[in-house]
Structure formats: C-alpha cells, structure tokens
Motif scaffolding. Structure first.
Motif, PDB file in Angstrom:
ATOM      1  N   LEU A 125       0.830  -1.204   0.000  1.00  0.00           N
ATOM      2  CA  LEU A 125       0.000   0.000   0.000  1.00  0.00           C
ATOM      3  C   LEU A 125       0.864   1.253   0.000  1.00  0.00           C
ATOM      4  O   LEU A 125       1.974   1.269   0.558  1.00  0.00           O
ATOM      5  N   ASP A 126       0.328   2.278  -0.578  1.00  0.00           N
ATOM      6  CA  ASP A 126       1.027   3.557  -0.679  1.00  0.00           C
ATOM      7  C   ASP A 126       1.308   4.126   0.708  1.00  0.00           C
ATOM      8  O   ASP A 126       0.431   4.159   1.581  1.00  0.00           O
ATOM      9  N   GLY A 127       2.542   4.591   0.925  1.00  0.00           N
ATOM     10  CA  GLY A 127       2.943   5.086   2.229  1.00  0.00           C
ATOM     11  C   GLY A 127       2.146   6.290   2.685  1.00  0.00           C
ATOM     12  O   GLY A 127       1.764   6.398   3.865  1.00  0.00           O
ATOM     13  N   ASP A 128       1.872   7.237   1.783  1.00  0.00           N
ATOM     14  CA  ASP A 128       1.100   8.428   2.157  1.00  0.00           C
ATOM     15  C   ASP A 128      -0.310   8.047   2.592  1.00  0.00           C
ATOM     16  O   ASP A 128      -0.861   8.632   3.533  1.00  0.00           O
ATOM     17  N   TYR A 129      -0.899   7.068   1.896  1.00  0.00           N
ATOM     18  CA  TYR A 129      -2.246   6.628   2.262  1.00  0.00           C
ATOM     19  C   TYR A 129      -2.255   6.005   3.661  1.00  0.00           C
ATOM     20  O   TYR A 129      -3.133   6.299   4.470  1.00  0.00           O
ATOM     21  N   VAL A 130      -1.261   5.165   3.957  1.00  0.00           N
ATOM     22  CA  VAL A 130      -1.209   4.512   5.269  1.00  0.00           C
ATOM     23  C   VAL A 130      -0.982   5.543   6.372  1.00  0.00           C
ATOM     24  O   VAL A 130      -1.633   5.513   7.422  1.00  0.00           O
ATOM     25  N   ARG A 131      -0.069   6.478   6.152  1.00  0.00           N
ATOM     26  CA  ARG A 131       0.186   7.508   7.173  1.00  0.00           C
ATOM     27  C   ARG A 131      -1.037   8.390   7.383  1.00  0.00           C
ATOM     28  O   ARG A 131      -1.359   8.779   8.518  1.00  0.00           O
ATOM     29  N   ALA A 132      -1.753   8.702   6.299  1.00  0.00           N
ATOM     30  CA  ALA A 132      -2.964   9.521   6.432  1.00  0.00           C
ATOM     31  C   ALA A 132      -4.038   8.784   7.221  1.00  0.00           C
ATOM     32  O   ALA A 132      -4.732   9.380   8.049  1.00  0.00           O
ATOM     33  N   ALA A 133      -4.164   7.474   6.975  1.00  0.00           N
ATOM     34  CA  ALA A 133      -5.140   6.679   7.732  1.00  0.00           C
ATOM     35  C   ALA A 133      -4.784   6.661   9.207  1.00  0.00           C
ATOM     36  O   ALA A 133      -5.657   6.761  10.074  1.00  0.00           O
ATOM     37  N   GLY A 134      -3.497   6.517   9.509  1.00  0.00           N
ATOM     38  CA  GLY A 134      -3.075   6.553  10.902  1.00  0.00           C
ATOM     39  C   GLY A 134      -3.344   7.907  11.544  1.00  0.00           C
ATOM     40  O   GLY A 134      -3.807   7.982  12.686  1.00  0.00           O
ATOM     41  N   LYS A 135      -3.094   8.983  10.813  1.00  0.00           N
ATOM     42  CA  LYS A 135      -3.322  10.325  11.345  1.00  0.00           C
ATOM     43  C   LYS A 135      -4.797  10.561  11.619  1.00  0.00           C
ATOM     44  O   LYS A 135      -5.178  11.124  12.657  1.00  0.00           O
ATOM     45  N   ARG A 136      -5.675  10.121  10.706  1.00  0.00           N
ATOM     46  CA  ARG A 136      -7.105  10.292  10.920  1.00  0.00           C
ATOM     47  C   ARG A 136      -7.587   9.503  12.140  1.00  0.00           C
ATOM     48  O   ARG A 136      -8.557   9.884  12.791  1.00  0.00           O
ATOM     49  N   ALA A 137      -6.887   8.401  12.419  1.00  0.00           N
ATOM     50  CA  ALA A 137      -7.253   7.579  13.570  1.00  0.00           C
ATOM     51  C   ALA A 137      -6.603   8.061  14.856  1.00  0.00           C
ATOM     52  O   ALA A 137      -6.772   7.446  15.910  1.00  0.00           O
ATOM     53  N   GLY A 138      -5.832   9.136  14.776  1.00  0.00           N
ATOM     54  CA  GLY A 138      -5.188   9.659  15.964  1.00  0.00           C
ATOM     55  C   GLY A 138      -3.898   8.955  16.309  1.00  0.00           C
ATOM     56  O   GLY A 138      -3.411   9.055  17.445  1.00  0.00           O
TER      57      GLY A 138
END
Length: 343
Positions: A171-184
């Motif tokens: 999976l794309d790194g930016d997508y994974v980091r964004a998902a983590g950020k949205r989840a706090g």
C-alpha cells in the motif's frame, strides 16, 4: 488509490489469491509463495488496532462488506544475542502459503476428490516434521498405487480453527500515514510503500483451552515449531491470530529440534494452568508472555527460551493482536473502539 506496483521477493507471488493454489507438488512447499490479495485498491483502513515490536495493525473493510485485519510488518528484526535476522513479513508469508497448500489438500480429501492425508500423528523429530509436511504434497500421496513409505502412517482429518490468510499487498505510504493520522495515531516510518498481509477478522475473545490445544496440536502435526505461548495472540474461542508464532521445518530460522517433540506436552501444561488461574477468561490480567517451558522471568538474556526455543517473538500483544483501537471512519472523524474487538 491505496495500492502500488508490487515489490518482488521469492516468498510472494504476483498471482491473485483466488481459489486453491495452482500447484501442490513438493517444490511448492519447499519454496512457498503467498499469493497477492486480489483487491488492494478496495481496502479502506478503518480502525487502528495496535502496534508491537514488529509492526502495526489496522482493521479494514471493502465497502460495507467483510471485515479484515491488515498487518503491516517492519524491517527485519535482529534476534537477541544472535546475528540471524527474522523478517516477520517473510515468515508470515511463508506460513500463510504453507497453510493455504495444506488446507486445500485437506479440503480435497474431505470432498473425496483426493485420498486422505496419511502421516505420523505424533511426530518427534525434524525429519518427522518434514515428512508430515510432505504428506500434503503430490509426492506424499498414499493410495492403492502409492503405498505408504512407513507402516506407522495414519489418516489425518483434523478440523482446525484457522485465521484466513487472504494474501499480501503493498500500500502507498502516504495513504497509510494519512489513515493513521485520521485515527489519531502517528506513523513515523517514511516508507514510500508499506508491505502488509490481509487476514480475516476474528470476532470476539472467549478463549477455550481445549480449542487452543487442538489447534496447537494441528500445527505440531503439520510440522511447525510453536513459539512461546502468548495468550494475547489467540482470539475467538482459540484461533491463533499471529502467524509469526509458528515456524515451518524448512528454510526458516527458529525451528528448534530439541523443543519440537515436547512442545505439545508443554502446551497442555501451561495452557491448562493459565485456564485454572483465570488468565484465559480475563478474570485475571495475564502475563505478557507465558512460555511452553519455564516462565520468562527465569530466562537469562541469551536469546533462547526453555528447551532452546528462539525468543524472536517475545512480546505482549504484538502486531497480531485484535484488540480495541481507534477507528478511521469514512468522514475522517475519530471514533474509539469500545468492544472487545474494537467493533
């Protein structure tokens, strides 16, 4: 788009994981390759479940359908006191591919489209473990035209509770980091991409000692060495959710020949003891790790467990845990998990 062009390693296949494996000869077991999750673009990371020393885990969905566990593994980890390296992603890909091959063979036997699997019901040596694993291959076929090579072989028809390994993805790194950020949750790794393995989600946690032991015996008979028992890595009624806790007899560092013949007896002793003490039911808070041999506190920092088992997976609730987490809903808000599975 969440997926990226696929990285190539010898233990993964670019073929989508649909249906049974295309080959079932012994070569497929000697060089197991986990097939690719067929719809990585559809995966939506929804809830952050936890992080351990070897990776982090999200709960995911495709649309409003089935729920998945997506386990992201990190770089190879150095074993304490040793120079060999164990990469969790590689080990779990190998184990997932082997279990896929074995499960397909058992299904064919159950449907009577293939003869029963015949093997040693009580393997004691590494050679026994390899022979048992070979019994699931084309070369291990036993029928009227292929008599058993050993008189002690018996039909094997288990009914294990296994966590579905649905393939690997990148999976794309930016997508994974964004998902983590949205989840706090902040993901500090700067990877351009993240390798992961997609599993079926295991609901609830009401551990039953006998089911744990039955599933442990299945892995043992199939030929796997069992890593130290960690109750945090068993969910449902007794489903192993961390496939880093088993080691095949071929190719992977960590298979312990001295511990292998005793591991089922150790399992029964320790699991029943933990049941009696209330650790499995949650009546008492369980220890981070309970060994199949002596307790962790009595081990020196030698990198070996009781009986010589490698301590490559000594941890509490590592990336395999299916616990409460923080959800990343479609609207980008944050919801805290409240149920036992964060559901």
């Amino acid at each position: 788009m969440s997926s990226t062009p696929a990285t190539r390693f010898p233990f993964i296949s670019q073929a989508p994981k649909i249906g049974d494996p295309p080959k079932s000869d012994w070569a497929a077991f000697e060089q197991p390759q986990l097939r690719r999750f067929p719809d990585p673009d559809g995966l939506k990371l929804r809830r952050f479940l936890g992080r351990g020393t070897q990776g982090f885990v999200f709960k995911a969905k495709i649309g409003e359908g089935r729920e998945f566990t997506v386990k992201f593994d990190q770089r190879p980890a150095r074993v304490m006191g040793k120079y060999q390296v164990i990469w969790p992603f590689e080990r779990e890909c190998v184990n997932g591919a082997i279990l896929d091959l074995a499960s397909a063979r058992l299904r064919r036997a159950k449907l009577e489209t293939a003869p029963p699997v015949c093997l040693l019901l009580n393997p004691k040596t590494k050679e026994d473990a390899i022979d048992n694993l070979k019994a699931f291959s084309d070369e291990g076929l036993v029928d009227a035209d292929h008599p058993p090579p050993r008189a002690s072989l018996q039909p094997f028809s288990p009914d294990p509770d296994l966590k579905d390994c649905l393939g690997w993805a990148e999976l794309d790194g930016d997508y994974v980091r964004a998902a983590g950020k949205r989840a706090g949750y902040g993901i500090v790794e700067t990877n351009a991409t993240f390798l992961c393995i997609v599993y079926g989600f295991v609901e609830g946690r009401s551990l039953d000692a006998r089911r744990i032991l039955n599933n442990s015996a299945f892995f043992h008979t199939l030929g796997f060495h069992l890593e130290p028992f960690n109750p945090g890595n068993w969910w449902g009624r007794g489903v192993l959710v961390d496939y880093g806790d088993i080691v095949p007899p071929l190719g992977c560092f960590g298979f312990n020949e001295r511990a292998y013949p005793m591991q089922c007896a150790w399992a029964e002793r320790k699991v029943l003891e933990m049941e009696r003490l209330g650790f499995l039911s949650g009546a008492r808070g369980g220890p981070p790790t309970a060994f199949y041999g002596r307790p962790a506190a009595r081990q020196r920092n030698t990198g070996r467990a009781a009986g010589g088992a490698a301590l490559c997976n000594v941890r509490g609730g590592d990336g395999g845990v299916e616990g409460p987490g923080t959800e990343t809903p479609p609207d980008g808000g944050i919801r805290s998990g409240t149920g036992p599975e964060g559901g």
